[in-house]
Design a protein around this motif. Sequence first.
Motif, mmCIF file in Angstrom:
data_model
loop_
_atom_site.group_PDB
_atom_site.id
_atom_site.type_symbol
_atom_site.label_atom_id
_atom_site.label_comp_id
_atom_site.label_asym_id
_atom_site.label_seq_id
_atom_site.Cartn_x
_atom_site.Cartn_y
_atom_site.Cartn_z
ATOM 1 N N PHE A 1 0.839 -1.205 0.000
ATOM 2 C CA PHE A 1 0.000 0.000 0.000
ATOM 3 C C PHE A 1 0.876 1.257 0.000
ATOM 4 O O PHE A 1 0.646 2.195 -0.770
ATOM 5 C CB PHE A 1 -0.915 -0.009 1.223
ATOM 6 N N ILE A 2 1.870 1.283 0.873
ATOM 7 C CA ILE A 2 2.753 2.450 0.983
ATOM 8 C C ILE A 2 3.561 2.637 -0.295
ATOM 9 O O ILE A 2 3.686 3.759 -0.805
ATOM 10 C CB ILE A 2 3.682 2.298 2.199
ATOM 11 N N GLU A 3 4.119 1.541 -0.817
ATOM 12 C CA GLU A 3 4.931 1.622 -2.034
ATOM 13 C C GLU A 3 4.126 2.167 -3.206
ATOM 14 O O GLU A 3 4.577 3.066 -3.916
ATOM 15 C CB GLU A 3 5.479 0.237 -2.384
ATOM 16 N N LYS A 4 2.955 1.611 -3.412
ATOM 17 C CA LYS A 4 2.132 2.051 -4.543
ATOM 18 C C LYS A 4 1.619 3.468 -4.329
ATOM 19 O O LYS A 4 1.560 4.269 -5.260
ATOM 20 C CB LYS A 4 0.964 1.090 -4.747
ATOM 21 N N GLY A 5 1.271 3.778 -3.080
ATOM 22 C CA GLY A 5 0.768 5.111 -2.774
ATOM 23 C C GLY A 5 1.809 6.204 -2.944
ATOM 24 O O GLY A 5 1.461 7.384 -3.057
ATOM 25 N N SER A 6 3.083 5.818 -2.969
ATOM 26 C CA SER A 6 4.156 6.809 -3.121
ATOM 27 C C SER A 6 4.337 7.265 -4.568
ATOM 28 O O SER A 6 5.107 8.187 -4.827
ATOM 29 C CB SER A 6 5.479 6.232 -2.600
ATOM 30 N N ARG A 7 3.626 6.625 -5.498
ATOM 31 C CA ARG A 7 3.719 7.054 -6.894
ATOM 32 C C ARG A 7 3.095 8.435 -7.072
ATOM 33 O O ARG A 7 2.085 8.760 -6.449
ATOM 34 C CB ARG A 7 3.023 6.037 -7.807
ATOM 35 N N LYS A 8 3.674 9.238 -7.940
ATOM 36 C CA LYS A 8 3.272 10.633 -8.094
ATOM 37 C C LYS A 8 1.812 10.805 -8.467
ATOM 38 O O LYS A 8 1.171 11.779 -8.076
ATOM 39 C CB LYS A 8 4.158 11.314 -9.142
ATOM 40 N N LYS A 9 1.263 9.838 -9.221
ATOM 41 C CA LYS A 9 -0.112 9.993 -9.708
ATOM 42 C C LYS A 9 -1.147 10.008 -8.586
ATOM 43 O O LYS A 9 -2.279 10.457 -8.782
ATOM 44 C CB LYS A 9 -0.446 8.883 -10.711
ATOM 45 N N PHE A 10 -0.777 9.523 -7.389
ATOM 46 C CA PHE A 10 -1.723 9.504 -6.276
ATOM 47 C C PHE A 10 -1.658 10.780 -5.428
ATOM 48 O O PHE A 10 -2.492 10.984 -4.543
ATOM 49 C CB PHE A 10 -1.483 8.273 -5.398
ATOM 50 N N HIS A 11 -0.645 11.611 -5.674
ATOM 51 C CA HIS A 11 -0.524 12.919 -5.026
ATOM 52 C C HIS A 11 -0.535 12.824 -3.498
ATOM 53 O O HIS A 11 -1.178 13.625 -2.808
ATOM 54 C CB HIS A 11 -1.654 13.852 -5.494
ATOM 55 N N LEU A 12 0.150 11.822 -2.977
ATOM 56 C CA LEU A 12 0.291 11.671 -1.521
ATOM 57 C C LEU A 12 1.728 12.030 -1.156
ATOM 58 O O LEU A 12 2.621 11.189 -1.137
ATOM 59 C CB LEU A 12 -0.043 10.237 -1.101
ATOM 60 N N LYS A 13 1.935 13.303 -0.887
ATOM 61 C CA LYS A 13 3.279 13.826 -0.669
ATOM 62 C C LYS A 13 4.005 13.133 0.478
ATOM 63 O O LYS A 13 5.208 12.879 0.411
ATOM 64 C CB LYS A 13 3.214 15.340 -0.397
ATOM 65 N N TRP A 14 3.276 12.809 1.537
ATOM 66 C CA TRP A 14 3.924 12.213 2.705
ATOM 67 C C TRP A 14 4.442 10.818 2.394
ATOM 68 O O TRP A 14 5.498 10.415 2.894
ATOM 69 C CB TRP A 14 2.974 12.197 3.889
ATOM 70 N N LEU A 15 3.725 10.093 1.523
ATOM 71 C CA LEU A 15 4.207 8.775 1.121
ATOM 72 C C LEU A 15 5.366 8.898 0.133
ATOM 73 O O LEU A 15 6.294 8.086 0.161
ATOM 74 C CB LEU A 15 3.075 7.956 0.500
ATOM 75 N N GLN A 16 5.328 9.893 -0.723
ATOM 76 C CA GLN A 16 6.439 10.132 -1.644
ATOM 77 C C GLN A 16 7.710 10.447 -0.865
ATOM 78 O O GLN A 16 8.797 9.979 -1.212
ATOM 79 C CB GLN A 16 6.089 11.289 -2.592
ATOM 80 N N HIS A 17 7.557 11.241 0.179
ATOM 81 C CA HIS A 17 8.721 11.578 1.018
ATOM 82 C C HIS A 17 9.203 10.347 1.777
ATOM 83 O O HIS A 17 10.419 10.111 1.893
ATOM 84 C CB HIS A 17 8.343 12.693 1.998
ATOM 85 N N LEU A 18 8.254 9.559 2.272
ATOM 86 C CA LEU A 18 8.596 8.364 3.049
ATOM 87 C C LEU A 18 9.354 7.356 2.195
ATOM 88 O O LEU A 18 10.288 6.695 2.671
ATOM 89 C CB LEU A 18 7.305 7.729 3.586
ATOM 90 N N CYS A 19 8.958 7.227 0.930
ATOM 91 C CA CYS A 19 9.566 6.238 0.029
ATOM 92 C C CYS A 19 10.476 6.887 -1.003
ATOM 93 O O CYS A 19 10.578 6.418 -2.149
ATOM 94 C CB CYS A 19 8.481 5.428 -0.683
ATOM 95 N N LYS A 20 11.124 7.962 -0.605
ATOM 96 C CA LYS A 20 12.017 8.649 -1.532
ATOM 97 C C LYS A 20 13.088 7.713 -2.055
ATOM 98 O O LYS A 20 13.465 7.759 -3.225
ATOM 99 C CB LYS A 20 12.648 9.859 -0.831
ATOM 100 N N GLU A 21 13.605 6.869 -1.196
ATOM 101 C CA GLU A 21 14.547 5.808 -1.596
ATOM 102 C C GLU A 21 13.872 4.488 -1.231
ATOM 103 O O GLU A 21 13.935 4.049 -0.088
ATOM 104 C CB GLU A 21 15.863 5.972 -0.851
#
Length: 260
Positions: free
Chosen positions: A185-205
């Motif tokens: 859930f977290i990995e997929k949610g970190s994709r830009k198309k979902f616009h979940l900035k906190w997950l993008q930051h969490l999964c930056k690497e």
Amino acid sequence: MVEWKVLIPFYYTLYTRLKDTMNRISYITTFLIPVLFVIYHFERDIDLLAVLSGFVALFSIYEIGYLKNDIVTTKFEKNPTLRLDEESYSILDENLRRIVLLKYIIALISLVAIWLMGYQVLILGSFLLLIDLTYRIHNRVRGRTALITFMVLSILRYSAVPVLFVSDLFSVIMIFTITIGILRFIEKGSRKKFHLKWLQHLCKEINQFRVLYYLSLVIVAFVIDLNSVYSILAMYYLIYRTIIYLMIRIKANKNQIGFT
């Protein structure tokens, strides 16, 4: 011909999702081994024929979702992921209904075979129905709702075969929710198309995050003394993800040294 090959359980997965050796090794390491471990943990006297029949039923149903995603859903997407060449797509599109029907029949025959071996197939059958229903929804929804269906599909796929042998249904579901579902859930949610900035930051690497996720599970498992299967699986995934992370870092450093 292509349309008949896809009737072979797991063939379509290999053909469209696991095209190279590394992906196949990863699939075995992250899916097959953990599933077999959970079965063995709860049921030491494993009937390999029943396990194989369970996987045949599972992949027959799960690959219907793949087929509909690749052939039907892509027709309505602006930037679809195309996994089939033009000829294969045309053949499968023309024969999709027949293929789907036959894959349902293969799954049903597998369930009957398992029942004849003396196992209760009601729960497994229910899981397969849930997978089929959830994938139908997943192939139609867009936006953040797809994150939920994706996570549910991940949990169901990992749990389906073990529930055939394990009476403690809740434990199986929780094991794979914690070790797989939440992370997916977290990995997929970190994709830009979902616009979940906190997950993008969490999964930056992403590879580093996977290591930290499983490290957290290991620490929690030992602190609150979780059932050994949680601890072992968390440690297993931690070791695997750490090895992958280190391999990527070493390769990146070598390329950087070579460049400079």
